[in-house]
Design a protein around this motif. Sequence first.
Motif, PDB file in Angstrom:
ATOM      1  N   VAL A  50       0.860  -1.180   0.000  1.00  0.00           N
ATOM      2  CA  VAL A  50       0.000   0.000   0.000  1.00  0.00           C
ATOM      3  C   VAL A  50       0.900   1.234   0.000  1.00  0.00           C
ATOM      4  CG1 VAL A  50      -1.811  -1.276   1.212  1.00  0.00           C
ATOM      5  CG2 VAL A  50      -0.232   0.139   2.525  1.00  0.00           C
ATOM      6  N   ASP A  51       0.301   2.394  -0.227  1.00  0.00           N
ATOM      7  CA  ASP A  51       1.121   3.587  -0.377  1.00  0.00           C
ATOM      8  C   ASP A  51       1.360   4.331   0.925  1.00  0.00           C
ATOM      9  OD1 ASP A  51       2.415   5.286  -2.508  1.00  0.00           O
ATOM     10  OD2 ASP A  51       1.190   6.804  -1.480  1.00  0.00           O
ATOM     11  N   ARG A  52       0.364   4.307   1.852  1.00  0.00           N
ATOM     12  CA  ARG A  52       0.466   5.115   3.063  1.00  0.00           C
ATOM     13  C   ARG A  52       0.444   4.281   4.342  1.00  0.00           C
ATOM     14  NH1 ARG A  52      -1.395  10.425   1.000  1.00  0.00           N
ATOM     15  NH2 ARG A  52      -2.033  10.037  -1.156  1.00  0.00           N
ATOM     16  N   GLY A  53       0.439   2.965   4.191  1.00  0.00           N
ATOM     17  CA  GLY A  53       0.468   2.102   5.365  1.00  0.00           C
ATOM     18  C   GLY A  53      -0.828   2.040   6.143  1.00  0.00           C
ATOM     19  N   ASP A  54      -1.926   2.514   5.572  1.00  0.00           N
ATOM     20  CA  ASP A  54      -3.178   2.609   6.329  1.00  0.00           C
ATOM     21  C   ASP A  54      -3.950   1.295   6.305  1.00  0.00           C
ATOM     22  OD1 ASP A  54      -5.584   3.177   4.019  1.00  0.00           O
ATOM     23  OD2 ASP A  54      -3.521   3.592   3.433  1.00  0.00           O
ATOM     24  N   ALA A  55      -4.716   1.081   7.358  1.00  0.00           N
ATOM     25  CA  ALA A  55      -5.445  -0.174   7.536  1.00  0.00           C
ATOM     26  C   ALA A  55      -6.460  -0.416   6.437  1.00  0.00           C
ATOM     27  CB  ALA A  55      -6.128  -0.174   8.906  1.00  0.00           C
ATOM     28  N   GLU A  56      -7.152   0.622   5.983  1.00  0.00           N
ATOM     29  CA  GLU A  56      -8.181   0.451   4.963  1.00  0.00           C
ATOM     30  C   GLU A  56      -7.588  -0.046   3.650  1.00  0.00           C
ATOM     31  OE1 GLU A  56     -11.654   0.331   2.715  1.00  0.00           O
ATOM     32  OE2 GLU A  56     -11.256   0.179   4.862  1.00  0.00           O
ATOM     33  N   SER A  57      -6.425   0.466   3.276  1.00  0.00           N
ATOM     34  CA  SER A  57      -5.792  -0.001   2.040  1.00  0.00           C
ATOM     35  C   SER A  57      -5.367  -1.464   2.164  1.00  0.00           C
ATOM     36  CB  SER A  57      -4.591   0.878   1.690  1.00  0.00           C
ATOM     37  OG  SER A  57      -5.002   2.181   1.346  1.00  0.00           O
ATOM     38  N   TYR A  58      -4.888  -1.873   3.335  1.00  0.00           N
ATOM     39  CA  TYR A  58      -4.562  -3.294   3.528  1.00  0.00           C
ATOM     40  C   TYR A  58      -5.816  -4.159   3.443  1.00  0.00           C
ATOM     41  CZ  TYR A  58       0.242  -2.248   4.958  1.00  0.00           C
ATOM     42  OH  TYR A  58       1.557  -1.851   4.978  1.00  0.00           O
ATOM     43  N   ARG A  59      -6.915  -3.670   3.949  1.00  0.00           N
ATOM     44  CA  ARG A  59      -8.169  -4.427   3.861  1.00  0.00           C
ATOM     45  C   ARG A  59      -8.573  -4.606   2.403  1.00  0.00           C
ATOM     46  NH1 ARG A  59     -13.220  -3.940   2.794  1.00  0.00           N
ATOM     47  NH2 ARG A  59     -12.998  -1.726   2.314  1.00  0.00           N
ATOM     48  N   ARG A  60      -8.461  -3.535   1.619  1.00  0.00           N
ATOM     49  CA  ARG A  60      -8.806  -3.623   0.205  1.00  0.00           C
ATOM     50  C   ARG A  60      -7.841  -4.535  -0.545  1.00  0.00           C
ATOM     51  NH1 ARG A  60      -8.281   1.448  -2.251  1.00  0.00           N
ATOM     52  NH2 ARG A  60      -9.383   0.550  -4.036  1.00  0.00           N
ATOM     53  N   LEU A  61      -6.578  -4.504  -0.166  1.00  0.00           N
ATOM     54  CA  LEU A  61      -5.606  -5.397  -0.795  1.00  0.00           C
ATOM     55  C   LEU A  61      -5.928  -6.848  -0.483  1.00  0.00           C
ATOM     56  CD1 LEU A  61      -2.934  -5.864  -2.326  1.00  0.00           C
ATOM     57  CD2 LEU A  61      -1.772  -5.680  -0.124  1.00  0.00           C
ATOM     58  N   ARG A  62      -6.240  -7.130   0.773  1.00  0.00           N
ATOM     59  CA  ARG A  62      -6.590  -8.503   1.148  1.00  0.00           C
ATOM     60  C   ARG A  62      -7.784  -8.998   0.334  1.00  0.00           C
ATOM     61  NH1 ARG A  62      -8.746  -8.231   6.598  1.00  0.00           N
ATOM     62  NH2 ARG A  62     -10.723  -8.116   5.492  1.00  0.00           N
ATOM     63  N   ASN A  63      -8.767  -8.144   0.146  1.00  0.00           N
ATOM     64  CA  ASN A  63      -9.929  -8.529  -0.659  1.00  0.00           C
ATOM     65  C   ASN A  63      -9.537  -8.797  -2.104  1.00  0.00           C
ATOM     66  OD1 ASN A  63     -11.577  -8.308   1.566  1.00  0.00           O
ATOM     67  ND2 ASN A  63     -12.332  -6.261   1.060  1.00  0.00           N
ATOM     68  N   ALA A  64      -8.665  -7.964  -2.668  1.00  0.00           N
ATOM     69  CA  ALA A  64      -8.245  -8.155  -4.058  1.00  0.00           C
ATOM     70  C   ALA A  64      -7.499  -9.470  -4.235  1.00  0.00           C
ATOM     71  CB  ALA A  64      -7.378  -6.979  -4.501  1.00  0.00           C
ATOM     72  N   LEU A  65      -6.629  -9.801  -3.274  1.00  0.00           N
ATOM     73  CA  LEU A  65      -5.820 -11.017  -3.393  1.00  0.00           C
ATOM     74  C   LEU A  65      -6.602 -12.280  -3.061  1.00  0.00           C
ATOM     75  CD1 LEU A  65      -2.530  -9.722  -1.726  1.00  0.00           C
ATOM     76  CD2 LEU A  65      -2.988  -9.976  -4.178  1.00  0.00           C
ATOM     77  N   SER A  66      -7.720 -12.128  -2.370  1.00  0.00           N
ATOM     78  CA  SER A  66      -8.484 -13.309  -1.934  1.00  0.00           C
ATOM     79  C   SER A  66      -9.059 -14.101  -3.099  1.00  0.00           C
ATOM     80  CB  SER A  66      -9.614 -12.879  -0.990  1.00  0.00           C
ATOM     81  OG  SER A  66     -10.581 -12.102  -1.685  1.00  0.00           O
ATOM     82  N   ALA A  67      -9.170 -13.484  -4.264  1.00  0.00           N
ATOM     83  CA  ALA A  67      -9.706 -14.189  -5.428  1.00  0.00           C
ATOM     84  C   ALA A  67      -8.680 -15.083  -6.108  1.00  0.00           C
ATOM     85  CB  ALA A  67     -10.247 -13.176  -6.440  1.00  0.00           C
ATOM     86  N   CYS A  68      -7.422 -15.013  -5.706  1.00  0.00           N
ATOM     87  CA  CYS A  68      -6.370 -15.799  -6.368  1.00  0.00           C
ATOM     88  C   CYS A  68      -6.540 -17.282  -6.052  1.00  0.00           C
ATOM     89  CB  CYS A  68      -4.994 -15.332  -5.920  1.00  0.00           C
ATOM     90  SG  CYS A  68      -4.580 -13.654  -6.442  1.00  0.00           S
ATOM     91  N   PRO A  69      -6.480 -18.148  -7.069  1.00  0.00           N
ATOM     92  CA  PRO A  69      -6.631 -19.587  -6.851  1.00  0.00           C
ATOM     93  C   PRO A  69      -5.326 -20.285  -6.476  1.00  0.00           C
ATOM     94  CG  PRO A  69      -6.508 -19.154  -9.184  1.00  0.00           C
ATOM     95  CD  PRO A  69      -6.417 -17.813  -8.505  1.00  0.00           C
ATOM     96  N   PHE A  70      -4.361 -19.547  -5.955  1.00  0.00           N
ATOM     97  CA  PHE A  70      -3.061 -20.089  -5.545  1.00  0.00           C
ATOM     98  C   PHE A  70      -2.634 -19.355  -4.278  1.00  0.00           C
ATOM     99  CE2 PHE A  70      -2.812 -17.459  -9.450  1.00  0.00           C
ATOM    100  CZ  PHE A  70      -2.469 -16.254  -8.870  1.00  0.00           C
ATOM    101  N   PRO A  71      -1.730 -19.918  -3.501  1.00  0.00           N
ATOM    102  CA  PRO A  71      -1.259 -19.234  -2.285  1.00  0.00           C
ATOM    103  C   PRO A  71      -0.569 -17.918  -2.613  1.00  0.00           C
ATOM    104  CG  PRO A  71      -0.594 -21.554  -2.300  1.00  0.00           C
ATOM    105  CD  PRO A  71      -1.118 -21.253  -3.665  1.00  0.00           C
TER     106      PRO A  71
END
Length: 282
Positions: A50-71
């Motif tokens: 993330v760019d600013r280290g904020d919790a909301e951006s990490y939450r959005r990143l986790r959601n984006a990566l959760s769709a990946c069918p691999f670890p």
Amino acid sequence: MLIGQITDIHLGFDPDNPAEFNRKRLDVVLRHLCEPHNRPDLLLVTGDLVDRGDAESYRRLRNALSACPFPVWPCLGNHDMRANFIAQFPDIPVAEGFVQYEIDTGPLRFLILDTLEEGRHGGSFCETRAAWLAARLTEKTDISTVIVMHHPPVEVGIDWMNTHPEEEWVLRFARTIAGKPQVKGVICGHLHRPIVAAWNGTTVTICPSTAPQVALDLAPIDPDKPDNRPMIVADPPAYALHRWNGRELVSHFDTADEHVMLAKYDASMQPLVRALMAERPD
């Protein structure tokens, strides 16, 4: 084994915008990686998540990566904040307060390092982190190992982004991996460019970013005299695929934009394919 890598996502550069530019660039790269063609066995995400280290951006990143069918296995960069990352990614291991951990896939072992010093742009690698790495390298010495971290330890010639070879953290890291033949390579991000360099008896491979890229300019830069050179350019979002063939780690870089096909494997190309493959030993 096929290892995907993305880096320098900088999610949240445009805060409070759910359709921000960097998120769109991330999503198109993930779509490419999730397609059956060239789908990796795992994905390394090498910092500046993330760019600013904020919790909301990490939450959005986790959601984006959760769709990946691999670890998916992340590490931290200089734009990250440990506490906020750990809160949103509680399943990622932590060692003595640092986001450092091991992935053992069987044919290949990954050691994920934390080179973040909050408030500093460049890398850091203290005695505590070095001791953890040294201990891991004394284990399983017969297993080929790749070290993964955000900051490259090598000087690349882009003056304003360079790592100096005499930085304390670089020397400490070099001492820690010296004489460890099981280390087959070092995979990094940070520079927003595709770069490969020989360094201290191993190979450092640097992945281009999903966020905009750093311009290629190898001329010296004067911090007291702005010269209007390009610094950040809107080249397409990019990623790396590292293929472990049992002997070497072979790295490929690609962009996630449209590629114009000039030839395809049809009957007209079959003689060429047969001839090329016939030249190889059985």
